[in-house]
Design a protein around this motif. Structure first.
Motif, PDB file in Angstrom:
ATOM      1  N   UNK A   1      16.931-126.265  45.671  1.00  0.00           N
ATOM      2  CA  UNK A   1      17.480-126.850  44.448  1.00  0.00           C
ATOM      3  C   UNK A   1      16.986-125.839  43.128  1.00  0.00           C
ATOM      4  N   UNK A   2      15.876-125.162  43.452  1.00  0.00           N
ATOM      5  CA  UNK A   2      15.398-124.281  42.240  1.00  0.00           C
ATOM      6  C   UNK A   2      16.559-123.002  42.415  1.00  0.00           C
ATOM      7  N   UNK A   3      17.022-122.384  43.397  1.00  0.00           N
ATOM      8  CA  UNK A   3      17.928-121.211  43.472  1.00  0.00           C
ATOM      9  C   UNK A   3      19.120-121.918  42.903  1.00  0.00           C
ATOM     10  N   UNK A   4      19.415-123.057  42.912  1.00  0.00           N
ATOM     11  CA  UNK A   4      20.728-123.610  42.504  1.00  0.00           C
ATOM     12  C   UNK A   4      20.637-123.794  40.990  1.00  0.00           C
ATOM     13  N   UNK A   5      19.442-124.135  40.688  1.00  0.00           N
ATOM     14  CA  UNK A   5      19.265-124.444  39.179  1.00  0.00           C
ATOM     15  C   UNK A   5      19.265-123.065  38.358  1.00  0.00           C
ATOM     16  N   UNK A   6      18.772-122.134  38.943  1.00  0.00           N
ATOM     17  CA  UNK A   6      18.606-120.943  38.500  1.00  0.00           C
ATOM     18  C   UNK A   6      19.735-120.108  38.088  1.00  0.00           C
ATOM     19  N   UNK A   7      20.595-120.337  39.091  1.00  0.00           N
ATOM     20  CA  UNK A   7      21.972-119.648  39.105  1.00  0.00           C
ATOM     21  C   UNK A   7      22.843-120.402  38.082  1.00  0.00           C
ATOM     22  N   UNK A   8      22.615-121.731  38.199  1.00  0.00           N
ATOM     23  CA  UNK A   8      23.557-122.684  37.377  1.00  0.00           C
ATOM     24  C   UNK A   8      23.259-122.172  35.761  1.00  0.00           C
ATOM     25  N   UNK A   9      21.948-122.368  35.229  1.00  0.00           N
ATOM     26  CA  UNK A   9      21.524-122.182  33.976  1.00  0.00           C
ATOM     27  C   UNK A   9      21.411-120.573  33.702  1.00  0.00           C
ATOM     28  N   UNK A  10      21.338-120.019  34.593  1.00  0.00           N
ATOM     29  CA  UNK A  10      21.131-118.345  34.428  1.00  0.00           C
ATOM     30  C   UNK A  10      19.728-118.394  34.058  1.00  0.00           C
ATOM     31  N   UNK A  11      18.712-118.846  34.792  1.00  0.00           N
ATOM     32  CA  UNK A  11      17.239-118.667  34.277  1.00  0.00           C
ATOM     33  C   UNK A  11      17.081-117.618  35.080  1.00  0.00           C
ATOM     34  N   UNK A  12      16.811-116.344  34.366  1.00  0.00           N
ATOM     35  CA  UNK A  12      16.653-114.990  34.899  1.00  0.00           C
ATOM     36  C   UNK A  12      15.285-114.803  35.778  1.00  0.00           C
ATOM     37  N   UNK A  13      14.146-115.419  35.042  1.00  0.00           N
ATOM     38  CA  UNK A  13      12.863-115.449  35.418  1.00  0.00           C
ATOM     39  C   UNK A  13      12.735-116.086  36.924  1.00  0.00           C
ATOM     40  N   UNK A  14      13.294-117.538  36.746  1.00  0.00           N
ATOM     41  CA  UNK A  14      12.905-118.305  37.976  1.00  0.00           C
ATOM     42  C   UNK A  14      13.950-117.489  38.999  1.00  0.00           C
ATOM     43  N   UNK A  15      15.307-117.042  38.726  1.00  0.00           N
ATOM     44  CA  UNK A  15      16.050-116.527  39.750  1.00  0.00           C
ATOM     45  C   UNK A  15      15.509-115.203  40.534  1.00  0.00           C
ATOM     46  N   UNK A  16      14.774-114.427  39.743  1.00  0.00           N
ATOM     47  CA  UNK A  16      13.851-113.224  40.331  1.00  0.00           C
ATOM     48  C   UNK A  16      12.814-113.749  41.256  1.00  0.00           C
ATOM     49  N   UNK A  17      12.188-114.896  40.656  1.00  0.00           N
ATOM     50  CA  UNK A  17      10.897-115.309  41.567  1.00  0.00           C
ATOM     51  C   UNK A  17      11.269-116.130  42.966  1.00  0.00           C
ATOM     52  N   UNK A  18      12.471-117.013  42.975  1.00  0.00           N
ATOM     53  CA  UNK A  18      12.849-117.429  44.189  1.00  0.00           C
ATOM     54  C   UNK A  18      13.635-116.499  45.050  1.00  0.00           C
ATOM     55  N   UNK A  19      14.405-115.626  44.603  1.00  0.00           N
ATOM     56  CA  UNK A  19      14.729-114.316  45.424  1.00  0.00           C
ATOM     57  C   UNK A  19      13.666-113.543  46.111  1.00  0.00           C
ATOM     58  N   UNK A  20      12.687-113.453  45.462  1.00  0.00           N
ATOM     59  CA  UNK A  20      11.565-112.677  45.856  1.00  0.00           C
ATOM     60  C   UNK A  20      10.792-113.353  47.101  1.00  0.00           C
ATOM     61  N   UNK A  21      10.615-114.625  46.326  1.00  0.00           N
ATOM     62  CA  UNK A  21      10.008-115.557  47.673  1.00  0.00           C
ATOM     63  C   UNK A  21      10.618-115.723  48.912  1.00  0.00           C
ATOM     64  N   UNK A  22      12.093-116.075  48.769  1.00  0.00           N
ATOM     65  CA  UNK A  22      12.948-116.046  49.832  1.00  0.00           C
ATOM     66  C   UNK A  22      12.989-114.827  50.746  1.00  0.00           C
ATOM     67  N   UNK A  23      13.013-113.689  50.133  1.00  0.00           N
ATOM     68  CA  UNK A  23      13.165-112.564  50.926  1.00  0.00           C
ATOM     69  C   UNK A  23      11.789-112.095  51.513  1.00  0.00           C
TER      70      UNK A  23
END
Length: 293
Positions: free
Chosen positions: A252-274
């Motif tokens: 849900x965080x990934x979807x939200x980060x992509x939807x609203x383009x939250x750069x900081x959150x998107x970096x964090x969730x991508x780093x976490x999942x990877x």
């Protein structure tokens, strides 16, 4: 020592590559949003060569090295946000993986023990699960058991309460169940025709003991590797299922980060999942060497 250094440099190379990929993805996403908002034609070459991508790479390497991901667009600390999402995500992944794996193994073993006549039915049923989009399964469970027959909560999550995991867990676990069933079945066919099974049968061992003890004991290490890989895919988040059941997970965080383009959150969730996927896969590889050889 040599093995440790190999693993260390392997992990370091992965982190560098992951950081680079995250930088490019975030930069491209930002550029595409900007182009779209300006109603301009998107030139991929121009985007790739833009200063925003270079600065994004530098900024991402700096963020990852200091582990300071900043704040989300809503003003919440990114790491605190992820901490809140980790427990629901891992709980759901464990529930779905354990439920699906246990039932998949059990049904497969029972098919080879006594349920021969039901094999066609289970094959058709599990093939239908694999061929059906997972959101369809989720919507059906949500409507039937969340609204029409409100046996389980239709959404949300409360720590320590399994009821909130049942509907999304069954949705995700259905895929795990089907895959583990077919994988276990293939291994059991090989074991059933092995010399060990013939020898045990000739020695007077019961069919139940041969299948549930000796054959299963032999194939379980291989099945465990597959189970861990299934868990790795789920613990990275399941966007569609989490959206259907309003589940506060990483997906849900990934979807939200992509939807609203939250750069900081998107970096964090991508780093976490990877990183998490890398750790689980490495663990599975070590287990494979130790258990299987």
């Amino acid at each position: 020592m040599k093995r440790f250094l190999e693993e260390f440099f392997s992990g370091l190379i992965f982190l560098i590559f992951l950081t680079l990929v995250i930088s490019i993805l975030v930069s491209l996403r930002v550029s595409l949003v900007e182009f779209d908002s300006n109603d301009s034609r998107i030139d991929i070459t121009q985007i790739q060569e833009s200063e925003s991508m270079i600065s994004s790479i530098k900024r991402t390497f700096s963020i990852v090295s200091t582990f300071n991901f900043g704040k989300t667009k809503t003003g919440e600390d990114v790491l605190e946000h992820l901490k809140k999402r980790v427990e629901p995500t891992i709980s759901l992944a464990l529930f779905a993986t354990i439920l699906g794996s246990f039932l998949g193994i059990l049904i497969s073993l029972l098919i080879h023990y006594k349920w021969h006549r039901l094999e066609f039915f289970f094959k058709a049923f599990f093939y239908s699960i694999l061929s059906t989009p997972i959101f369809v399964v989720g919507i059906i469970l949500f409507i039937v058991f969340g609204i029409l027959i409100p046996v389980f909560p239709p959404g949300g999550f409360e720590s320590g309460k399994i009821a909130f995991l049942v509907l999304p867990g069954i949705t995700l676990g259905s895929r795990v169940l089907a895959r583990i069933y077919f994988f276990t079945g293939e291994l059991m066919v090989s074991e059933k025709n092995s010399q060990l099974s013939f020898n045990l049968e000739a020695m007077g061992f019961s069919k139940f003991r041969i299948i549930f003890k000796y054959s299963f004991y032999k194939i379980f290490p291989v099945i465990l590797i597959v189970i861990m890989l299934e868990f790795a895919s789920l613990v990275s988040g399941a966007m569609i299922v989490e959206e259907i059941f309003a589940f506060p997970g990483i997906g849900k965080s990934i979807y939200y980060a992509i939807k609203v383009m939250d750069e900081n959150l998107l970096r964090a969730v991508l780093f976490y999942t990877g990183v998490l996927f890398y750790i689980v896969n490495k663990t599975a590889k070590v287990l494979q060497v130790k258990l299987v050889g």
